[in-house]
Design a protein around this motif. Structure first.
Motif, mmCIF file in Angstrom:
data_model
loop_
_atom_site.group_PDB
_atom_site.id
_atom_site.type_symbol
_atom_site.label_atom_id
_atom_site.label_comp_id
_atom_site.label_asym_id
_atom_site.label_seq_id
_atom_site.Cartn_x
_atom_site.Cartn_y
_atom_site.Cartn_z
ATOM 1 N N LEU A 54 -21.302 7.050 8.633
ATOM 2 C CA LEU A 54 -22.247 5.993 9.004
ATOM 3 C C LEU A 54 -22.488 5.995 10.513
ATOM 4 N N PRO A 55 -23.613 5.412 10.961
ATOM 5 C CA PRO A 55 -23.893 5.347 12.402
ATOM 6 C C PRO A 55 -22.787 4.635 13.183
ATOM 7 N N PHE A 56 -22.198 3.598 12.567
ATOM 8 C CA PHE A 56 -21.095 2.891 13.227
ATOM 9 C C PHE A 56 -19.804 3.679 13.034
ATOM 10 N N ARG A 57 -19.132 3.964 14.134
ATOM 11 C CA ARG A 57 -17.862 4.701 14.066
ATOM 12 C C ARG A 57 -16.848 4.029 14.986
ATOM 13 N N LEU A 58 -15.639 3.900 14.483
ATOM 14 C CA LEU A 58 -14.564 3.339 15.294
ATOM 15 C C LEU A 58 -14.014 4.417 16.219
ATOM 16 N N GLN A 59 -13.793 4.073 17.475
ATOM 17 C CA GLN A 59 -13.285 5.041 18.435
ATOM 18 C C GLN A 59 -11.790 5.245 18.229
ATOM 19 N N VAL A 60 -11.452 6.283 17.486
ATOM 20 C CA VAL A 60 -10.054 6.633 17.242
ATOM 21 C C VAL A 60 -9.967 8.148 17.163
ATOM 22 N N ASP A 61 -8.922 8.723 17.700
ATOM 23 C CA ASP A 61 -8.757 10.172 17.739
ATOM 24 C C ASP A 61 -7.352 10.544 17.289
ATOM 25 N N LEU A 62 -7.160 11.820 16.966
ATOM 26 C CA LEU A 62 -5.818 12.310 16.694
ATOM 27 C C LEU A 62 -4.943 12.067 17.920
ATOM 28 N N GLY A 63 -3.766 11.516 17.694
ATOM 29 C CA GLY A 63 -2.868 11.222 18.798
ATOM 30 C C GLY A 63 -3.036 9.833 19.367
ATOM 31 N N SER A 64 -4.068 9.101 18.929
ATOM 32 C CA SER A 64 -4.231 7.721 19.397
ATOM 33 C C SER A 64 -3.011 6.897 19.017
ATOM 34 N N ARG A 65 -2.630 6.003 19.914
ATOM 35 C CA ARG A 65 -1.460 5.151 19.674
ATOM 36 C C ARG A 65 -1.865 3.688 19.709
ATOM 37 N N PHE A 66 -1.166 2.884 18.926
ATOM 38 C CA PHE A 66 -1.391 1.444 18.980
ATOM 39 C C PHE A 66 -0.087 0.729 18.628
ATOM 40 N N PRO A 67 0.026 -0.553 19.023
ATOM 41 C CA PRO A 67 1.287 -1.279 18.830
ATOM 42 C C PRO A 67 1.716 -1.336 17.373
ATOM 43 N N LEU A 68 3.006 -1.300 17.176
ATOM 44 C CA LEU A 68 3.590 -1.189 15.844
ATOM 45 C C LEU A 68 3.265 -2.376 14.939
ATOM 46 N N LEU A 69 3.075 -3.571 15.517
ATOM 47 C CA LEU A 69 2.886 -4.761 14.691
ATOM 48 C C LEU A 69 1.434 -5.225 14.610
ATOM 49 N N ILE A 70 0.492 -4.439 15.126
ATOM 50 C CA ILE A 70 -0.892 -4.890 15.154
ATOM 51 C C ILE A 70 -1.593 -4.616 13.829
ATOM 52 N N SER A 71 -2.557 -5.436 13.496
ATOM 53 C CA SER A 71 -3.473 -5.265 12.372
ATOM 54 C C SER A 71 -2.733 -5.135 11.031
ATOM 55 N N ALA A 72 -3.366 -4.439 10.068
ATOM 56 C CA ALA A 72 -2.785 -4.328 8.719
ATOM 57 C C ALA A 72 -1.504 -3.507 8.717
ATOM 58 N N ARG A 117 4.098 -7.629 1.480
ATOM 59 C CA ARG A 117 5.307 -7.136 0.819
ATOM 60 C C ARG A 117 5.189 -7.290 -0.702
ATOM 61 N N THR A 118 4.606 -8.387 -1.135
ATOM 62 C CA THR A 118 4.497 -8.670 -2.567
ATOM 63 C C THR A 118 3.510 -7.737 -3.263
ATOM 64 N N ARG A 119 2.317 -7.549 -2.669
ATOM 65 C CA ARG A 119 1.280 -6.764 -3.352
ATOM 66 C C ARG A 119 1.329 -5.275 -3.024
ATOM 67 N N GLY A 120 2.074 -4.891 -1.953
ATOM 68 C CA GLY A 120 2.238 -3.477 -1.639
ATOM 69 C C GLY A 120 1.191 -2.899 -0.713
ATOM 70 N N TYR A 121 0.311 -3.710 -0.183
ATOM 71 C CA TYR A 121 -0.661 -3.266 0.814
ATOM 72 C C TYR A 121 -1.068 -4.457 1.677
ATOM 73 N N ALA A 122 -1.701 -4.175 2.814
ATOM 74 C CA ALA A 122 -2.065 -5.235 3.753
ATOM 75 C C ALA A 122 -3.546 -5.146 4.102
ATOM 76 N N ILE A 123 -4.116 -6.307 4.435
ATOM 77 C CA ILE A 123 -5.535 -6.400 4.798
ATOM 78 C C ILE A 123 -5.662 -7.175 6.103
ATOM 79 N N ASP A 124 -6.500 -6.675 6.992
ATOM 80 C CA ASP A 124 -6.858 -7.399 8.211
ATOM 81 C C ASP A 124 -8.380 -7.540 8.220
ATOM 82 N N GLU A 125 -8.848 -8.755 7.988
ATOM 83 C CA GLU A 125 -10.288 -9.008 7.930
ATOM 84 C C GLU A 125 -10.764 -9.663 9.214
#
Length: 315
Positions: free
Chosen positions: A185-203, A245-253
């Motif tokens: 799609l025309p919209f793309r998130l800026q993420v690359d191989l090797g990108s790092r982010f904090p362990l507790l952020i988002s889903a 933990r209960t459903r086995g996956y996480a969502i960040d909306e």
């Protein structure tokens, strides 16, 4: 006076302390230490198990990691330069990393000699060097999980119109992208191989909290450091962790990035701790009518197939 059985000192191996005592003798005091030496050897020969106990107390096993400040500083410099979008001078690097400028300069020069850092002699600034590429390429090539999962991510990205990534836990308390398929799609998130982010952020962060041994105090301390577009309270976040933990996956909306939905499933090791994750990232408005649950189900199917493959090859 009780006379202990005589001992032949010439042929007894003795330990380091005994040899040190003998080497330190003076002619006048030699007979005194010989008596002590006789007693020591007599006790040792009579109770061999006591000697092993003594040795164990004298030489406890080394269980702590030895700090190597030069290596730690070099790695910090490389990570800082990798994050920077423009070349940086010595003083800003030293100030950011709280290093002595002269120490920082010496490390930079060594890294430059090794090809890991590039130096602009006109601007007097440093940037990450292309010499890091062979190391990164080799690491990714040897990561069999990333190689195996890549075609599945590409297929999922094409079917749902989302960006898909695989992440792996890395120090210090970060997730690193090890496989990636961008959306068409025309919209793309800026993420690359090797990108790092904090362990507790988002889903992915909710999953790590759900499948880790971090206590409540540590979770709260790390949570305060996170940066969100729409920050949840710690109580709200903990509720979402329990749900993941209960459903086995996480969502960040939209809490991490406004207008973006992130769906993640964990990859768990034998100790029931999360070591990797599979993640799908898409525009919230496009993921409606049960598509989030379909996406989560597809991610879990890929995860399960990957785990079965690893078991079958004994990896």
């Amino acid at each position: 006076m009780i006379r202990l059985p005589p001992v032949d000192h010439r042929n007894k191996p003795g330990n380091q302390i005994e040899h040190w005592l003998l080497r330190s003798l003076t002619t006048v005091g030699k007979w005194v230490v010989y008596c002590q030496y006789d007693i020591l050897l007599y006790i040792r020969n009579s109770h061999p198990q006591d000697q092993s106990t003594l040795m164990a107390k004298e030489d406890p096993p080394q269980t702590t990691k030895r700090q190597v400040p030069a290596v730690t500083r070099a790695v910090a410099i490389l990570r800082f330069l990798a994050r920077s979008n423009v070349p940086v001078g010595v003083n800003p690097i030293a100030r950011e990393l709280e290093l002595v400028p002269s120490t920082c300069l010496h490390i930079l020069r060594v890294l430059q000699d090794e090809g890991l850092v590039e130096f602009d002699s006109h601007a007097k600034r440093y940037s990450i060097g292309i010499g890091i590429l062979p190391l990164a390429r080799a690491a990714l090539r040897k990561n069999t999980f990333a190689t195996m999962i890549q075609p599945h991510l590409s297929d999922l990205s094409s079917r749902f119109g989302v960006t898909t990534i695989a992440t792996q836990i890395a120090e210090p308390r970060q997730m690193v992208v090890i496989a990636l398929s961008q959306s068409s799609l025309p919209f793309r998130l800026q993420v690359d191989l090797g990108s790092r982010f904090p362990l507790l952020i988002s889903a992915t962060g909710r999953l790590f909290a759900a499948f880790s041994d971090l206590n409540e105090h540590d979770l709260a301390a790390e949570f305060k450091k996170l940066v969100w577009d729409h920050p949840p309270s710690f109580g709200e976040w903990r509720t979402e962790v329990d749900a993941a933990r209960t459903r086995g996956y996480a969502i960040d909306e939209g809490t991490y990035i406004s207008g973006v939905t992130v769906v993640a499933v964990p990859v768990i090791n034998d100790q029931h701790q999360m070591i990797r994750s599979l993640v799908a990232i898409g525009i919230t408005e496009r993921l409606q009518g049960g598509q989030v649950e379909e996406l989560a189900s597809a991610l879990m199917q890929i995860r399960d197939e990957a785990e079965q493959f690893h078991l079958s090859v004994g990896d």
